[in-house]
Design a protein around this motif. Structure first.
Motif, mmCIF file in Angstrom:
data_model
loop_
_atom_site.group_PDB
_atom_site.id
_atom_site.type_symbol
_atom_site.label_atom_id
_atom_site.label_comp_id
_atom_site.label_asym_id
_atom_site.label_seq_id
_atom_site.Cartn_x
_atom_site.Cartn_y
_atom_site.Cartn_z
ATOM 1 N N GLU A 199 -5.162 5.401 3.116
ATOM 2 C CA GLU A 199 -3.750 5.610 3.491
ATOM 3 C C GLU A 199 -3.034 4.301 3.811
ATOM 4 O OE1 GLU A 199 -2.203 8.317 6.517
ATOM 5 O OE2 GLU A 199 -3.334 9.858 5.436
ATOM 6 N N GLU A 200 -3.786 3.364 4.392
ATOM 7 C CA GLU A 200 -3.186 2.074 4.768
ATOM 8 C C GLU A 200 -2.683 1.302 3.543
ATOM 9 O OE1 GLU A 200 -5.454 -0.395 7.700
ATOM 10 O OE2 GLU A 200 -6.671 1.416 7.717
ATOM 11 N N GLU A 201 -3.246 1.616 2.379
ATOM 12 C CA GLU A 201 -2.843 0.895 1.163
ATOM 13 C C GLU A 201 -1.395 1.184 0.786
ATOM 14 O OE1 GLU A 201 -5.768 2.113 -1.662
ATOM 15 O OE2 GLU A 201 -7.327 0.869 -0.765
ATOM 16 N N GLY A 202 -0.850 2.285 1.284
ATOM 17 C CA GLY A 202 0.515 2.643 0.930
ATOM 18 C C GLY A 202 1.518 2.379 2.039
ATOM 19 N N GLU A 203 1.096 1.710 3.089
ATOM 20 C CA GLU A 203 2.003 1.539 4.241
ATOM 21 C C GLU A 203 3.029 0.423 3.993
ATOM 22 O OE1 GLU A 203 -0.518 0.487 7.527
ATOM 23 O OE2 GLU A 203 -0.628 -1.598 6.887
#
Ligand SMILES: [Zn+2]
Lengths: 461, 222
Positions: A199-203
């Protein structure tokens, strides 16, 4: 007895037929259910959406039908590309990077990313690099191209920056090589296609680190503009110079500079020669240097997370030697610290959250952004030097590579740019040029060559 | 590896130095086999930028000539302004939509917004108050809203992006209603349009709540 046997045979036949029917019905039912699930998934996907990160918002506004900010990463392998395997690899890889399989859509007030229901298709390269994208709901905003032994990944800058693109590209290359039967045991430096998307990859890391109390003044002087005859926007010349990293490092060390500082100074010197010869205007030569913010702030984002810093060669110091220019670059580079970058991030996020900006309809917003960018954006620098640094690749991949380089496109005002990337002991410096003249590139490479660095030149012209 | 003596650089996959244009291997014919870039000649599409620029320049000059003739003969620029606005409308609605391959929802939103501007211009310029704001604009919005609703419902709510024009016209009709309420006696057409738009939005909230909320979030970036 005989009739009994016959009857039981008929019964068995009927039972078998019934079973077949039942199985068929079950299969049909299952198919229907699957289709239903698929439809629901597709619909959910269509209704899903992603926000553009802070720095991504400028790119759709400043683009036109003939130009939008596109950059490319390419790799040449030792063997020719198998299109079927590459297509299969792309389908595998895109599932690992769902935030990349999107189209750019227009909302009433903002642009947003719309997930695509179909998988992307590879294309054979036929024209110039960094062709603009047509934005509509069915078009992805990246493309994977192949030509002979070369794989290219081109993307619209709103989607990701150089780091994010290289992560995707490395994963694509590694998976492709695995699919054609090459064993890759070391996976430490690349994202695995088998992992789940994080999820952090899209922040939007800009919002994460923005500090409302900080701000930065934006008053900067206009930069020297190389106004020379140009090719049409879609015709882009690539001039790539390959050198040895250790040799460049050795020469840079002589000047007590980093590779980046050294190359920036050589580039400034090449532009200075042009300025002295043609004297088109007396603004200072300025070089825009993108800074990967992940080096300063912890983030796993694959979206844009970079800042820019403008190096300037003051007009009164135009008689300087290379050594003196390196000293100027070194002094100015010291300003790039966490505080400067925090101010940069905060200022940008502040503009985005401004009330008037938020209530402006998209068409007006794009128009205003374009206007602002033409006055205080690209006119503030003469060219860009983007150094992606050293790309770490497993030895098994490195052995298969002939070349690995980046080109960052050219804009209406910044008609030539330089991108540098290193892998192993190879440094690839790639100019993207819209000017009809190649004098600046010639001066840049000739200076390096005169300092004892062997350069191999390749071009698409 | 071939060497360009002029630039003192090694040249790969070409018999010409890309930096100075000099031939580096006079005996050998250019070997395209080795090139890692396709050989490509720019087509008309690549030069469409110039074509587009020529067309734009022609249009601008056309308008200037129109204005000059108009000014010379009638001492005003009355009819040439119609030509100017007509051309702008054509550009923003027709050419832009075709060139950018806009979705149907976006085309309808564009038609609603730009036709409104055109009608307002005509009304203002001809000083024939009443017909545009009171009748033409409300009925245009009503027709477009009903079209969007039919398209959305007939396709089993698949085409949910048609919510965008419906929402746009609800907001615009609310603004126009507020304006006409104080200035005009004929506000029944806009009242009807506003209620139809509002009922549609309410209808969506009632039957497709989650999707409607998500669409609003999407449009407003909430
Ligand atoms: Zn040469």
């Amino acid at each position: 007895m005989g009739s009994d046997l016959k009857e039981s045979k008929i019964k068995k036949k009927q039972e078998a037929q019934q079973l077949k029917k039942q199985l068929k019905q079950q299969a049909k039912q299952r198919e229907k259910e699957l289709a239903k699930i698929h439809n629901i998934e597709m619909r959910a996907l269509r209704e899903n959406w992603y926000k553009l990160d802070n720095s991504a918002m400028i790119y759709p506004a400043i683009g036109s039908s003939h130009f939008n900010s596109v950059f490319r990463i390419s790799a040449e392998l030792k063997q020719n590309i198998n299109p079927q395997v590459l297509q299969q690899t792309l389908e595998q890889t895109i599932k690992r990077f769902p935030i990349f399989n999107v189209s750019l859509a227009n909302g009433l007030f903002w642009h947003y990313f719309q997930p695509l229901t179909q998988l992307p298709k590879i294309e054979e390269e036929y024209a110039y690099p960094c062709r603009p994208f047509v934005f509509n709901k069915n078009n992805p905003i990246f493309r994977v191209l192949y030509f002979k032994n070369k794989i290219c990944f081109e993307t619209f800058h709103s989607l990701t920056d150089g780091f994010g693109a290289s992560q995707f590209f490395n994963c694509l290359i590694a998976t492709y090589l695995k699919n054609i039967g090459i064993k890759i045991t070391d996976n430490t430096d690349i994202l695995s296609v088998n992992d789940k998307a994080n999820e952090e990859e899209g922040e939007d890391a800009f919002r994460l680190y923005a500090d409302k109390t900080m701000s930065r003044s934006r008053k900067e002087k206009k930069a020297y503009d190389v106004k020379e005859p140009v090719n049409p926007m879609s015709v882009l010349q690539i001039i790539k110079g390959t050198a040895s990293v250790s040799k460049v490092k050795e020469v840079a060390k002589k000047y007590n500079a980093t590779i980046n500082e050294f190359l920036s100074a050589v580039y400034m010197l090449a532009m200075l020669k042009n300025k002295k010869k043609y004297k088109r205007n007396n603004n200072p030569i300025k070089l825009s240097v993108p800074v990967n913010l992940r080096r300063y702030f912890l983030s796993k984002t694959l979206k844009n997370f970079s800042a820019v810093f403008n190096l300037e060669l003051p007009v009164d110091k135009e008689n300087s030697t290379l050594e003196q220019i390196i000293e100027i670059v070194k002094q100015q580079s010291k300003q790039i610290d966490t505080e400067y970058l925090l101010k940069f991030i905060s200022k940008n996020v502040k503009s985005e959250t401004n009330f008037f900006v938020r209530i402006m309809p998209l068409a007006v917003k794009d128009f205003v952004l374009k206007l602002v960018y033409s006055f205080v954006g690209e006119v503030l620098f003469t060219s860009t030097i983007s150094n992606l640094g050293v790309i770490k690749l497993p030895n098994e991949i490195e052995e298969q590579l002939l070349s690995y380089y980046v080109c960052i496109g050219a804009t209406k005002v910044n008609r030539f740019n330089l991108a540098v990337i290193s892998h192993g002991d190879t440094m690839e410096m790639c100019f993207s040029n819209r000017l009809k003249s190649t004098q600046i590139m010639k001066d840049f490479f000739s200076t390096l060559s005169s300092l004892g660095i062997d350069i191999i030149i390749e071009s698409n012209f | 590896m071939k060497v360009c003596k002029n630039c003192n650089l090694q040249i790969k996959n070409s018999n010409y130095c890309p930096l100075c244009g000099k031939c580096v291997d006079e005996q050998a014919k250019e070997n395209q086999e080795e090139r890692s870039f396709p050989v490509y000649a720019p087509t008309l599409i690549d030069n469409s930028e110039s074509v587009w620029r020529i067309l734009s320049k022609l249009s601008i000059w056309g308008i200037i000539v129109c204005m000059a003739i108009n000014l010379f003969i009638n001492k005003t620029i009355s009819w040439s302004l119609y030509a100017l606005f007509g051309l702008l409308y054509l550009h923003f609605v027709v050419f832009y939509s075709v060139y950018k391959k806009l979705s149907f929802a976006n085309v309808i939103t564009r038609i609603a917004v730009y036709t409104t501007f055109l009608i307002l211009f005509l009304e203002l310029y001809t000083q024939s108050w009443g017909w545009g704001m009171c009748y033409a604009i409300p009925f245009l919005w009503l027709a477009l809203t009903i079209t969007s609703a039919i398209l959305m419902i007939a396709k089993g709510w698949v085409n949910f992006e048609m919510f965008k024009p419906t929402l746009t016209m609800t907001v615009m009709s609310a603004i126009l209603l507020g304006f006409l309420f104080g200035f005009s006696e004929t506000f029944w057409p806009i009242l009807v349009t506003f209620f139809v738009c509002l009922s549609l939005v309410c209808f969506m909230f009632m039957f497709r709540f989650k999707r409607t909320v998500r669409s609003i979030q999407k449009e407003f970036r909430l």
